[in-house]
Design an enzyme around this catalytic site. Structure first.
Site, PDB file in Angstrom:
ATOM      1  N   ARG A 109       0.858  -1.189   0.000  1.00 22.39           N
ATOM      2  CA  ARG A 109       0.000   0.000   0.000  1.00 22.39           C
ATOM      3  C   ARG A 109       0.892   1.236   0.000  1.00 22.39           C
ATOM      4  O   ARG A 109       1.985   1.231   0.607  1.00 22.39           O
ATOM      5  CB  ARG A 109      -0.900   0.041   1.249  1.00 22.39           C
ATOM      6  CG  ARG A 109      -2.096  -0.894   1.210  1.00 22.39           C
ATOM      7  CD  ARG A 109      -3.147  -0.450   0.180  1.00 22.39           C
ATOM      8  NE  ARG A 109      -4.338  -1.271   0.192  1.00 22.39           N
ATOM      9  CZ  ARG A 109      -4.603  -2.283  -0.650  1.00 22.39           C
ATOM     10  NH1 ARG A 109      -3.723  -2.608  -1.585  1.00 22.39           N
ATOM     11  NH2 ARG A 109      -5.741  -2.942  -0.586  1.00 22.39           N
ATOM     12  N   HIS A 124      -1.508  -0.295  -9.828  1.00 22.51           N
ATOM     13  CA  HIS A 124      -2.208  -1.175  -8.878  1.00 22.51           C
ATOM     14  C   HIS A 124      -2.712  -2.440  -9.589  1.00 22.51           C
ATOM     15  O   HIS A 124      -3.904  -2.768  -9.548  1.00 22.51           O
ATOM     16  CB  HIS A 124      -3.370  -0.446  -8.189  1.00 22.51           C
ATOM     17  CG  HIS A 124      -3.751  -1.084  -6.879  1.00 22.51           C
ATOM     18  ND1 HIS A 124      -4.131  -0.387  -5.761  1.00 22.51           N
ATOM     19  CD2 HIS A 124      -3.797  -2.401  -6.504  1.00 22.51           C
ATOM     20  CE1 HIS A 124      -4.411  -1.227  -4.774  1.00 22.51           C
ATOM     21  NE2 HIS A 124      -4.209  -2.459  -5.208  1.00 22.51           N
TER      22      HIS A 124
HETATM   23  P1  NAP Z   1      -1.932 -10.678   5.802  1.00 15.97           P
HETATM   24  O1  NAP Z   1      -2.034 -12.144   5.545  1.00 15.97           O
HETATM   25  O2  NAP Z   1      -2.855 -10.045   6.786  1.00 15.97           O
HETATM   26  O3  NAP Z   1      -0.415 -10.405   6.232  1.00 15.97           O
HETATM   27  C1  NAP Z   1       0.006  -9.173   6.710  1.00 15.97           C
HETATM   28  C2  NAP Z   1       1.433  -9.329   7.200  1.00 15.97           C
HETATM   29  O4  NAP Z   1       1.904  -8.054   7.640  1.00 15.97           O
HETATM   30  C3  NAP Z   1       1.542 -10.278   8.410  1.00 15.97           C
HETATM   31  O5  NAP Z   1       2.724 -11.036   8.334  1.00 15.97           O
HETATM   32  C4  NAP Z   1       1.615  -9.308   9.588  1.00 15.97           C
HETATM   33  O6  NAP Z   1       2.311  -9.807  10.725  1.00 15.97           O
HETATM   34  C5  NAP Z   1       2.423  -8.184   8.963  1.00 15.97           C
HETATM   35  N1  NAP Z   1       2.224  -6.945   9.719  1.00 15.97           N
HETATM   36  C6  NAP Z   1       1.072  -6.284   9.988  1.00 15.97           C
HETATM   37  N2  NAP Z   1       1.301  -5.212  10.771  1.00 15.97           N
HETATM   38  C7  NAP Z   1       2.651  -5.214  11.025  1.00 15.97           C
HETATM   39  C8  NAP Z   1       3.496  -4.380  11.789  1.00 15.97           C
HETATM   40  N3  NAP Z   1       3.016  -3.330  12.460  1.00 15.97           N
HETATM   41  N4  NAP Z   1       4.803  -4.676  11.821  1.00 15.97           N
HETATM   42  C9  NAP Z   1       5.306  -5.748  11.159  1.00 15.97           C
HETATM   43  N5  NAP Z   1       4.553  -6.583  10.406  1.00 15.97           N
HETATM   44  C10 NAP Z   1       3.230  -6.317  10.345  1.00 15.97           C
HETATM   45  O7  NAP Z   1      -2.101  -9.861   4.451  1.00 15.97           O
HETATM   46  P2  NAP Z   1      -1.904 -10.379   2.949  1.00 15.97           P
HETATM   47  O8  NAP Z   1      -3.101 -11.119   2.502  1.00 15.97           O
HETATM   48  O9  NAP Z   1      -0.570 -11.024   2.844  1.00 15.97           O
HETATM   49  O10 NAP Z   1      -1.908  -8.970   2.171  1.00 15.97           O
HETATM   50  C11 NAP Z   1      -0.950  -7.970   2.466  1.00 15.97           C
HETATM   51  C12 NAP Z   1      -1.331  -6.670   1.790  1.00 15.97           C
HETATM   52  O11 NAP Z   1      -1.080  -6.741   0.385  1.00 15.97           O
HETATM   53  C13 NAP Z   1      -2.812  -6.302   1.868  1.00 15.97           C
HETATM   54  O12 NAP Z   1      -3.151  -5.748   3.121  1.00 15.97           O
HETATM   55  C14 NAP Z   1      -2.946  -5.303   0.746  1.00 15.97           C
HETATM   56  O13 NAP Z   1      -2.672  -4.010   1.245  1.00 15.97           O
HETATM   57  C15 NAP Z   1      -1.837  -5.704  -0.234  1.00 15.97           C
HETATM   58  N6  NAP Z   1      -2.370  -6.195  -1.528  1.00 15.97           N
HETATM   59  C16 NAP Z   1      -2.037  -5.520  -2.663  1.00 15.97           C
HETATM   60  C17 NAP Z   1      -2.483  -5.973  -3.889  1.00 15.97           C
HETATM   61  C18 NAP Z   1      -2.083  -5.282  -5.171  1.00 15.97           C
HETATM   62  O14 NAP Z   1      -2.580  -5.611  -6.250  1.00 15.97           O
HETATM   63  N7  NAP Z   1      -1.178  -4.321  -5.125  1.00 15.97           N
HETATM   64  C19 NAP Z   1      -3.289  -7.112  -3.985  1.00 15.97           C
HETATM   65  C20 NAP Z   1      -3.611  -7.774  -2.790  1.00 15.97           C
HETATM   66  C21 NAP Z   1      -3.152  -7.304  -1.565  1.00 15.97           C
HETATM   67  P3  NAP Z   1       1.768 -11.080  11.534  1.00 15.97           P
HETATM   68  O15 NAP Z   1       2.075 -12.279  10.647  1.00 15.97           O
HETATM   69  O16 NAP Z   1       2.573 -11.077  12.783  1.00 15.97           O
HETATM   70  O17 NAP Z   1       0.293 -10.888  11.735  1.00 15.97           O
END
Ligand code: NAP
Length: 310
Positions: free
Chosen positions: A225, A273
């Site tokens: 993001r 995006h």
């Molecule tokens: P997720 O499964 O919720 O994983 C989030 C990760 O970030 C987890 O490992 C979490 O730690 C870590 N995290 C959260 N807050 C943190 C902090 N304060 N300090 C350190 N680490 C932290 O999410 P996901 O499904 O992988 O998706 C991640 C992001 O990708 C989405 O939220 C979205 O913004 C982005 N995305 C972008 C696209 C695109 O097309 N550009 C598409 C899809 C998603 P823990 O493991 O300890 O909980």
């Protein structure tokens, strides 16, 4: 009989309707699907912020809201706190991200630009990239997407490190957490991949201080993001060459305004995006499986932790 309202982008309803109908039939669940059901009978809502539902008061029976998006920072203020919200975790979305991230990491690792843009007649046969095992990739965010990307890069041989909020262990990825863990990881990160959610705690994770910790010539790849990076600090680090390149898919303002400097920096690649997208075929099955498990008494899958903001 379950009542399931599709409250995501209305343009996507003709695509999702047959896929959800098939998936409910295959799961052996009887369901009435629609975009305009009586709110008082709706059990589950398939949701995205593009669905324009802002008023949940009349949805008195709602058991859960299922987001079609992985990032829920826009859904969280819309869905009332007492209604459980699940985020999208799905094979298609994950695989798309793995392919995009792998492609962009390999571009920078191999120095493909030099050959694509041409060496200007110089036969530079002695210029070789290191092997992947000698290239350190740091994944910021070791969730559904970050871990899958880390494992794919690992399978190609890269030395992968991962950073998360809570402590983790992984057989082949060296895991870090907390702010000391981030500093330690960034000091060795030649290519950083940002896959963190947008929360209060993750904004400006890459700032003047943390960018300065990275080795000179490091590359940033951000499909997470926009607010994860302090834009001015990144531009300053690109100006000095401390950061060699940034490949950015997400921005504080989208669409990225035409006058934004990111469009005009040779050391910035802008993608609109498109890193990954929810694929209706697999997402419909994921939604129905989440409902099936919940109806069978299991806790809601992929439930958003409101206190953590993701
Ligand atoms: P997720 O499964 O919720 O994983 C989030 C990760 O970030 C987890 O490992 C979490 O730690 C870590 N995290 C959260 N807050 C943190 C902090 N304060 N300090 C350190 N680490 C932290 O999410 P996901 O499904 O992988 O998706 C991640 C992001 O990708 C989405 O939220 C979205 O913004 C982005 N995305 C972008 C696209 C695109 O097309 N550009 C598409 C899809 C998603 P823990 O493991 O300890 O909980």
């Amino acid at each position: 009989m379950l009542n399931v309202q599709f409250a995501a982008n209305p343009d996507h309803w003709p695509i999702y309707q047959p896929l959800l109908t098939d998936a409910f039939q295959t799961a052996g669940l009887a369901a009435t699907l629609g975009t305009t059901l009586d709110p008082s009978v709706v059990d589950y809502m398939v949701f995205s912020p593009r669905g324009q539902i802002e008023e949940f008061e009349r949805y008195t029976k709602l058991k859960a809201v299922l987001s079609l998006w992985a990032g829920v920072e826009q859904a969280l203020p819309l869905v009332p706190k007492h209604i459980p919200l699940s985020r999208m975790v799905d094979f298609g979305l994950t695989q798309g991200m793995v392919e995009w991230v792998t492609g962009h990491v390999l571009r920078h690792h191999l120095g493909l630009d030099a050959h694509i843009h041409g060496l200007g007649g110089v036969w530079a046969e002695d210029v070789h990239p290191p092997l992947a095992q000698d290239r350190h990739v740091g994944i910021l965010g070791m969730g559904a997407l970050g871990q899958a990307c880390g494992e794919a890069l690992n399978a190609l041989g890269f030395a992968v490190m991962g950073w998360s909020r809570t402590a983790k262990s992984h057989p082949t990825i060296s895991c870090h957490h907390g702010s000391a863990g981030l500093d330690e990881m960034l000091a060795r990160t030649e290519i950083a991949v940002l896959l963190l959610p947008d929360t209060q705690a993750t904004q400006n994770t890459l700032n003047a201080r943390t960018l300065a910790l990275m080795p000179k010539g490091a590359v940033i790849i951000n499909p997470g993001r926009g607010p994860l990076i302090d834009d001015d600090a990144l531009l300053a680090a690109l100006d000095t060459g401390h950061i060699a390149h940034a490949t950015l898919d997400v921005f504080r303002q989208e669409p990225l305004p035409p006058e934004h400097p990111f469009w005009h920096y040779p050391s910035v690649t802008v993608t609109p995006h498109v890193a990954s997208v929810t694929r209706p075929k697999t997402a419909a099955q994921t939604v129905v499986e989440t409902i099936r498990l919940h109806e069978a008494g299991a806790p809601l899958r992929f439930k958003v932790d409101r206190s953590a903001g993701y």
